[in-house]
Design a protein around this motif. Sequence first.
Motif, PDB file in Angstrom:
ATOM      1  N   VAL A 191       0.851  -1.204   0.000  1.00  0.00           N
ATOM      2  CA  VAL A 191       0.000   0.000   0.000  1.00  0.00           C
ATOM      3  C   VAL A 191       0.881   1.246   0.000  1.00  0.00           C
ATOM      4  O   VAL A 191       0.662   2.186  -0.772  1.00  0.00           O
ATOM      5  N   LEU A 192       1.939   1.240   0.809  1.00  0.00           N
ATOM      6  CA  LEU A 192       2.821   2.419   0.876  1.00  0.00           C
ATOM      7  C   LEU A 192       3.595   2.605  -0.432  1.00  0.00           C
ATOM      8  O   LEU A 192       3.816   3.738  -0.891  1.00  0.00           O
ATOM      9  N   SER A 193       3.968   1.511  -1.086  1.00  0.00           N
ATOM     10  CA  SER A 193       4.668   1.668  -2.366  1.00  0.00           C
ATOM     11  C   SER A 193       3.693   2.178  -3.440  1.00  0.00           C
ATOM     12  O   SER A 193       4.061   2.987  -4.295  1.00  0.00           O
ATOM     13  N   GLN A 194       2.435   1.759  -3.350  1.00  0.00           N
ATOM     14  CA  GLN A 194       1.418   2.313  -4.269  1.00  0.00           C
ATOM     15  C   GLN A 194       1.213   3.804  -3.979  1.00  0.00           C
ATOM     16  O   GLN A 194       1.066   4.605  -4.903  1.00  0.00           O
ATOM     17  N   ALA A 195       1.203   4.162  -2.714  1.00  0.00           N
ATOM     18  CA  ALA A 195       1.029   5.592  -2.358  1.00  0.00           C
ATOM     19  C   ALA A 195       2.181   6.420  -2.922  1.00  0.00           C
ATOM     20  O   ALA A 195       1.967   7.500  -3.495  1.00  0.00           O
ATOM     21  N   ALA A 196       3.403   5.872  -2.837  1.00  0.00           N
ATOM     22  CA  ALA A 196       4.570   6.589  -3.403  1.00  0.00           C
ATOM     23  C   ALA A 196       4.441   6.685  -4.923  1.00  0.00           C
ATOM     24  O   ALA A 196       4.685   7.737  -5.522  1.00  0.00           O
ATOM     25  N   LYS A 197       3.968   5.592  -5.527  1.00  0.00           N
ATOM     26  CA  LYS A 197       3.817   5.561  -7.007  1.00  0.00           C
ATOM     27  C   LYS A 197       2.852   6.653  -7.475  1.00  0.00           C
ATOM     28  O   LYS A 197       3.083   7.301  -8.502  1.00  0.00           O
ATOM     29  N   TYR A 198       1.777   6.866  -6.696  1.00  0.00           N
ATOM     30  CA  TYR A 198       0.763   7.838  -7.128  1.00  0.00           C
ATOM     31  C   TYR A 198       0.829   9.144  -6.352  1.00  0.00           C
ATOM     32  O   TYR A 198      -0.052   9.998  -6.475  1.00  0.00           O
ATOM     33  N   GLY A 199       1.847   9.285  -5.500  1.00  0.00           N
ATOM     34  CA  GLY A 199       2.007  10.550  -4.771  1.00  0.00           C
ATOM     35  C   GLY A 199       0.864  10.831  -3.816  1.00  0.00           C
ATOM     36  O   GLY A 199       0.434  11.967  -3.612  1.00  0.00           O
ATOM     37  N   ALA A 200       0.340   9.764  -3.229  1.00  0.00           N
ATOM     38  CA  ALA A 200      -0.799   9.918  -2.291  1.00  0.00           C
ATOM     39  C   ALA A 200      -0.274   9.976  -0.857  1.00  0.00           C
ATOM     40  O   ALA A 200       0.677   9.287  -0.498  1.00  0.00           O
ATOM     41  N   ASP A 201      -0.932  10.814  -0.024  1.00  0.00           N
ATOM     42  CA  ASP A 201      -0.557  10.925   1.391  1.00  0.00           C
ATOM     43  C   ASP A 201      -1.440  10.000   2.224  1.00  0.00           C
ATOM     44  O   ASP A 201      -2.632  10.239   2.364  1.00  0.00           O
ATOM     45  N   MET A 202      -0.840   8.924   2.742  1.00  0.00           N
ATOM     46  CA  MET A 202      -1.632   7.968   3.524  1.00  0.00           C
ATOM     47  C   MET A 202      -1.459   8.204   5.027  1.00  0.00           C
ATOM     48  O   MET A 202      -1.940   7.412   5.845  1.00  0.00           O
ATOM     49  N   SER A 203      -0.783   9.345   5.385  1.00  0.00           N
ATOM     50  CA  SER A 203      -0.498   9.547   6.824  1.00  0.00           C
ATOM     51  C   SER A 203      -1.760   9.647   7.677  1.00  0.00           C
ATOM     52  O   SER A 203      -1.732   9.269   8.854  1.00  0.00           O
ATOM     53  N   PRO A 204      -2.925  10.111   7.145  1.00  0.00           N
ATOM     54  CA  PRO A 204      -4.128  10.084   7.997  1.00  0.00           C
ATOM     55  C   PRO A 204      -4.614   8.664   8.301  1.00  0.00           C
ATOM     56  O   PRO A 204      -5.361   8.443   9.255  1.00  0.00           O
ATOM     57  N   PHE A 205      -4.124   7.680   7.491  1.00  0.00           N
ATOM     58  CA  PHE A 205      -4.673   6.322   7.624  1.00  0.00           C
ATOM     59  C   PHE A 205      -3.649   5.310   8.106  1.00  0.00           C
ATOM     60  O   PHE A 205      -4.008   4.247   8.605  1.00  0.00           O
TER      61      PHE A 205
ATOM     62  N   ARG B  79      -0.048   4.940  10.398  1.00  0.00           N
ATOM     63  CA  ARG B  79       0.974   5.572  11.235  1.00  0.00           C
ATOM     64  C   ARG B  79       1.802   4.463  11.906  1.00  0.00           C
ATOM     65  O   ARG B  79       1.246   3.447  12.345  1.00  0.00           O
ATOM     66  N   ASP B  80       3.126   4.629  11.906  1.00  0.00           N
ATOM     67  CA  ASP B  80       4.042   3.620  12.470  1.00  0.00           C
ATOM     68  C   ASP B  80       3.737   2.223  11.921  1.00  0.00           C
ATOM     69  O   ASP B  80       3.692   1.235  12.665  1.00  0.00           O
ATOM     70  N   GLY B  81       3.485   2.184  10.617  1.00  0.00           N
ATOM     71  CA  GLY B  81       3.345   0.880   9.956  1.00  0.00           C
ATOM     72  C   GLY B  81       2.060   0.157  10.262  1.00  0.00           C
ATOM     73  O   GLY B  81       1.934  -1.051  10.020  1.00  0.00           O
ATOM     74  N   ALA B  82       1.071   0.908  10.810  1.00  0.00           N
ATOM     75  CA  ALA B  82      -0.230   0.247  11.107  1.00  0.00           C
ATOM     76  C   ALA B  82      -1.369   1.187  10.706  1.00  0.00           C
ATOM     77  O   ALA B  82      -1.226   2.415  10.739  1.00  0.00           O
ATOM     78  N   TYR B  83      -2.494   0.597  10.338  1.00  0.00           N
ATOM     79  CA  TYR B  83      -3.672   1.399   9.992  1.00  0.00           C
ATOM     80  C   TYR B  83      -4.218   2.059  11.251  1.00  0.00           C
ATOM     81  O   TYR B  83      -4.165   1.471  12.341  1.00  0.00           O
ATOM     82  N   VAL B  84      -4.749   3.262  11.085  1.00  0.00           N
ATOM     83  CA  VAL B  84      -5.303   4.032  12.204  1.00  0.00           C
ATOM     84  C   VAL B  84      -6.823   4.063  12.073  1.00  0.00           C
ATOM     85  O   VAL B  84      -7.365   4.702  11.180  1.00  0.00           O
ATOM     86  N   TRP B  85      -7.516   3.285  12.916  1.00  0.00           N
ATOM     87  CA  TRP B  85      -8.978   3.279  12.928  1.00  0.00           C
ATOM     88  C   TRP B  85      -9.448   2.859  14.314  1.00  0.00           C
ATOM     89  O   TRP B  85      -8.684   2.295  15.093  1.00  0.00           O
ATOM     90  N   HIS B  86     -10.705   3.154  14.663  1.00  0.00           N
ATOM     91  CA  HIS B  86     -11.131   2.773  16.009  1.00  0.00           C
ATOM     92  C   HIS B  86     -12.511   2.105  16.047  1.00  0.00           C
ATOM     93  O   HIS B  86     -12.983   1.641  17.077  1.00  0.00           O
ATOM     94  N   ASP B  87     -13.193   2.115  14.872  1.00  0.00           N
ATOM     95  CA  ASP B  87     -14.480   1.393  14.814  1.00  0.00           C
ATOM     96  C   ASP B  87     -14.724   0.984  13.360  1.00  0.00           C
ATOM     97  O   ASP B  87     -13.920   1.285  12.475  1.00  0.00           O
TER      98      ASP B  87
END
Length: 322
Positions: free
Chosen positions: A23-37, A39-47
């Motif tokens: 996913v991170l290599s795809q984000a780099a390929k397309y210049g997408a910022d995945m930092s909201p989703f 962090r520290d190599g894990a998805y950020v969600w709570h429900d």
Amino acid sequence: MTAKLKKAELHLHLEAGAPISLVLSQAAKYGADMSPFIRDGAYVWHDFTTFIHCYDAAAALFKTEEDFALLAETYLTEISDAGAVYGELFVSPDHGVSAGLSAQAYIAGISEGMKRAKAKCGIESRMVVIGVRHLGAERVEAAAKFAAGRPDPLITGFNMAGEERFGKVADFTRAFDIARDAGLGITIHAGELAGAQSVRDAVDLVRPARIGHGVRAIEDMDLVRRIADLGIVLEVCPGSNIALKVFPDFESHPLRTFFGMGVKVTLNSDDPPYFDTSLAKEYEIAKTRMGFSDAELNAMTRTALEAAFVDEATRARLLAMI
Ligand SMILES: Nc1ncnc2[nH]cnc12
Ligand SMILES: [Zn+2]
């Protein structure tokens, strides 16, 4: 150790089969910022809702046929390395189209990846088309019609996933009739976020061969007995159920109760990197945290192959491998 056991998986959402590194290599390929989703190599969600937001953001990073071929090949190679002889991939044309691909191109890319994985490591696989429940009945019916057109011979099933608390099962029965009439295998997510009534409705109104999760049927033991008597297979995803707080911990998960009551159950990872799991880990946890023996785990693998949406010759060949 369960590493040496043969395995099979019936419940895996393909876009969630991507390791975070991909996913991170795809984000780099397309210049997408995945930092909201991420962090520290894990998805950020709570429900469930924020999990689906992460899921949709990661899925949007697969945009071309080659991206989907890489995704399918990567995941199937991973589970093959863990001992899987068979894997079904839940595929969502709605996600492919919102990423900018036609539904046909989306499926063609995945199909190519499945063929590459089979050529490389021998793993057999099939696609189950998903209708996304919270997009509404019209979109679920459109997904069913697409699947019913049999755009690829590797599509052998239809399913509904997404927000289980959206609408009623009765709103979606036409979609399942379309898929069933086209000869597709029928499964449906039920009894995960909603309770026993959701499972009862799925059993009564959709008449599925399998149910995704189904675990909250445990709230009604007559319903559990009915599921056992009908031979409906539960695609159980213990790691997912704990991560989404359907049950507090593995020790209180009802998988052992279902197994003991003769319900046909299988082990699955659902959305592995979101739930800190994998198919390999689900087998290991079932042994170490839920007390299943190797023989019982082999029985679940056999159940998965007996419930797989494949032709009988392929089924016989797979069963001979375990
Ligand atoms: N666990 C889940 N339940 C319902 N829909 C999903 N889509 C991806 N994972 C899901
Ligand atoms: Zn699922």
